[in-house]
Write a protein that holds these residues in place. Structure first.
Motif, PDB file in Angstrom:
ATOM      1  N   GLY A   1      11.606   2.342 -34.645  1.00 27.69           N
ATOM      2  CA  GLY A   1      12.786   2.358 -33.778  1.00 27.69           C
ATOM      3  C   GLY A   1      13.759   3.492 -34.048  1.00 27.69           C
TER       4      GLY A   1
ATOM      5  N   VAL B   1      19.671  -1.427 -30.649  1.00 27.70           N
ATOM      6  CA  VAL B   1      18.316  -0.929 -30.905  1.00 27.70           C
ATOM      7  C   VAL B   1      17.755  -1.622 -32.138  1.00 27.70           C
TER       8      VAL B   1
ATOM      9  N   THR C   1      14.032   5.975 -31.022  1.00 27.51           N
ATOM     10  CA  THR C   1      14.766   5.336 -29.914  1.00 27.51           C
ATOM     11  C   THR C   1      16.264   5.348 -30.190  1.00 27.51           C
TER      12      THR C   1
END
Length: 680
Positions: free
Chosen positions: A332, A323, A335
């Motif tokens: 991010g 990621v 996520t």
């Protein structure tokens, strides 16, 4: 218990005091004169032994100590008349009735007596017949115990050593119906300065880095966050390589490892270490490629380097989740957390909350106001306030529990990190903790573990720590030792500093940590350092003024640090001072032999002319003839005319004589050199 004088024992036996003193000394009794005292029990044993020895013949004594194997043969052959009766009139046993007992490698006479179901006095008598005196609380080895047991037709086996904690608390297998879903425990790993703490800051919205000296995480921390109604527990592991042991411990209690790799830096040595530790702990790895927003970021290069280490990311057809994140901008993060929950769901992480809790000590420290404080991770069961717990040699009742946000809580479910108060001492980080039945069991287990550890420590330490012993060890091993005592604010720092400094050991100087502990530097630390020639390293602790004064008086070097790099650098300098200096040859001059003289009673004297430099009396010399060294040694004489000279410079003549060498010839070249010391 009353006592009796040695001379009184001698009078009762009708022998001289000297005879009884000789006999007592032979069997290990410390008696200095006829006025020395013995316990009643000891005096009775000595008198009984003396009477038996004077009455019994050698044949009778041998008969008492006949091996049971001979007894068995005699029984088997039906030679009833040759069988020997037991001294304590025990009934004879058949071969089928011979017992087998398990005993440890060493035990006391009293413990052996209990296992054999006889009195300790009977065993002491048996030993006395063998010429050995022992008390009931004295330890005997396995061979001696075996021989004693054989006299009672009992065979022995070495008892298998068991983990005391596992033996008492055991491993409980939970039924499927009792298991419930638990939060994943995540460890963040990676190279120093790749943004591990910053990533956790972004996740937890805290600022751990600002509190740390030098901007480096010095201790393991634990926290729990909620996302989409699900919980995730995070362990923060330090980034500096000195904390390898702590990082490894962190990986061993976790389910998922987030490997932080800087997109502009790539895979570094500590990144590889983290990968190896995660694999060894058999945890799932998720790669967080940090600093993706930096201009020098190169994700493809990072993925290639990860592939070289056996981590093939999903983009490249592998199974490792990668990621891209920016801890600085918060990109991010969501996520990444979703991926953590996904991996946790695939792992089907469950635990039984309805049982006595057990887990791991993540970190422990001594708080001035609260006493021993331990950060624990509950791995199964539910830990509640008031539970009696034991962790190694530490035990106590949980007086209070504080969660990662500083709130008091009453209970902690599986995968929950909490700080607990109420332990008797600071436990070792990484130690397992168990909830006991009651306070008594917790205390007994802790005392057994402490005693076990003391025995192991004595067995592993061949000599007491003293200057004389250390010097003799150095001389025997031709190795110098730098002894260190480490005191730090938390247990993890003690381990980290110890490991980091011991890595500096080389072939000539070995760094030896003779003691490490949590808390301030005490007077006993200074005394130990003084006795063993050690220096004290204090990490985030300060000694009291009285202790400092004692250290100055004992000339003990106390060094205090807040950042580990400074400690490493100072120890390196100390090691350099202990290294044997190197010597380099330096040529100081050349001379030519132009004439030789034979002097009766002295040998051959060479008349030499100094070509360059100077010839020095205490210098080493070598004679070179046709390019070949024919002699190397020392000058025995250097003269200028008839006077002795310390040195003769270029362009002057001199007379030279060489140690144990007279075969000098005209035309020989003399090279003078000295050995210069070069600091290491």
């Amino acid at each position: 218990m009353s006592k009796v004088r040695v001379y009184e024992v001698a009078q009762k036996l009708n022998i001289t005091s000297k005879e009884i003193m000789d006999m007592l000394a032979k069997y290990g009794f410390e008696v200095h004169s006829h006025m020395s005292t013995l316990e009643d029990e000891e005096a009775n044993l000595v008198m009984n032994y003396y009477k038996e020895v004077t009455k019994e013949t050698n044949t009778e004594i041998a008969a008492v100590t006949t091996k049971p194997t001979q007894k068995k043969l005699q029984k088997k052959q039906g030679k009833e008349s040759d069988m020997i009766e037991n001294k304590n009139n025990q009934p004879e046993t058949n071969e089928d009735e011979i017992k087998i007992i398990q005993i440890p490698a060493s035990l006391t006479l009293k413990e052996l007596a209990d296992k054999l179901d006889v009195t300790a006095t009977e065993l002491i008598k048996r030993l006395m017949k063998r010429g050995k005196l022992a008390t009931m609380n004295q330890e005997i080895d396995f061979d001696t115990a075996t021989e004693l047991a054989e006299e009672f037709d009992v065979l022995t086996e070495v008892e298998e050593e068991k983990d005391l904690m596992e033996e008492i608390f055991g491993e409980i297998i939970d039924e499927e119906k009792d298991l419930e879903k638990r939060p994943p425990v995540v460890v963040v790993m990676g190279h120093v300065d790749h943004g591990k703490t910053s990533l956790l800051d972004a996740i937890r919205s805290t600022h751990v880095t600002a509190k740390e000296a030098g901007g480096i995480t010095q201790h393991i921390g634990a926290s729990q966050i909620s996302i989409k109604g699900e919980k995730i527990t995070f362990l923060d592991t330090p980034g500096h390589e000195a904390f390898t042991a702590m990082r490894l411990r962190g990986a061993q209690v976790t389910d998922i490892a987030i490997l932080v790799v800087a997109a502009d830096d790539g895979v570094m040595p500590q990144t590889i270490e983290a990968i190896n530790h995660a694999r060894a702990a058999n945890v799932q790895i998720i790669v967080a490629m940090n600093k993706i927003d930096k201009p020098g970021a190169n994700p493809d290069r990072v993925k290639q380097e990860l592939a070289d280490q056996g981590l093939l990311v999903e983009d490249w057809g592998g199974d490792i989740i990668c990621v891209p994140v920016s801890a600085l901008k918060g990109e991010g993060i969501d996520t990444l957390l979703e991926m953590v929950l996904l991996v946790a769901e695939m792992g089907d992480l469950k635990a039984n909350p309805r049982r006595k809790a057990r887990g791991t000590i993540i970190e422990a420290q001594l708080d001035k106001g609260r006493g021993p404080v331990a950060t624990v991770l509950v791995q199964s069961g539910t830990l509640q306030v008031g539970d009696p717990i034991v962790a190694g040699s530490a035990y106590g009742r949980v007086r209070a529990m504080i969660d990662d946000k500083g709130r008091n809580v009453k209970k902690a479910l599986p995968s929950t990190p909490v700080e607990i108060l109420g332990l008797s001492e600071v436990p070792t980080g990484g130690e397992l903790f168990y909830v006991a039945k009651n306070d008594k069991q917790a205390r007994q287990v802790a005392e057994q573990i402490r005693a076990q550890g003391r025995v192991q420590m004595i067995g592993q330490t061949p000599n007491k720590v003293s200057l004389d012993d250390l010097f003799s060890q150095i001389q025997e091993g031709k190795m110098k030792e730098l002894n260190i005592i480490i005191k730090a604010d938390v247990q993890g720092s003690v381990e980290a500093v110890k490991q980091s400094l011991e890595k500096l050991s080389n072939e000539e100087v070995r760094i030896r940590t003779i003691h490490g502990g949590v808390g301030t530097i005490t007077e006993s630390d200074v005394q130990l350092a003084s006795a063993s020639g050690a220096i004290i390293i204090g990490f985030n602790v300060r000694p009291e003024s009285a202790v400092k004064a004692i250290a100055d008086r004992e000339e003990v070097d106390v060094r205090l640090y807040r950042v580990i790099y400074n400690a490493i650098e100072d120890i390196k300098l100390a090691m350099k001072g202990m290294l044997d200096p190197e010597y380099v040859e330096k040529v100081v001059g050349h001379a030519e032999i132009r004439q030789t003289f034979k002097v009766s009673g002295l040998g051959t004297v060479g008349g030499a002319y100094v070509l360059d430099g100077k010839i020095v009396r205490n210098a080493g010399v070598r004679i070179v003839r046709d390019g070949i060294v024919v002699y190397e040694g020392n000058l025995t004489s250097l003269k200028r005319f008839k006077d002795d000279a310390k040195e003769v410079n270029t362009g002057y003549e001199c007379g030279v004589m060489f140690e144990k060498y007279n075969d000098i010839k005209e035309g020989d070249n003399v090279e003078a050199f000295i050995m210069e010391e070069v600091p290491r």
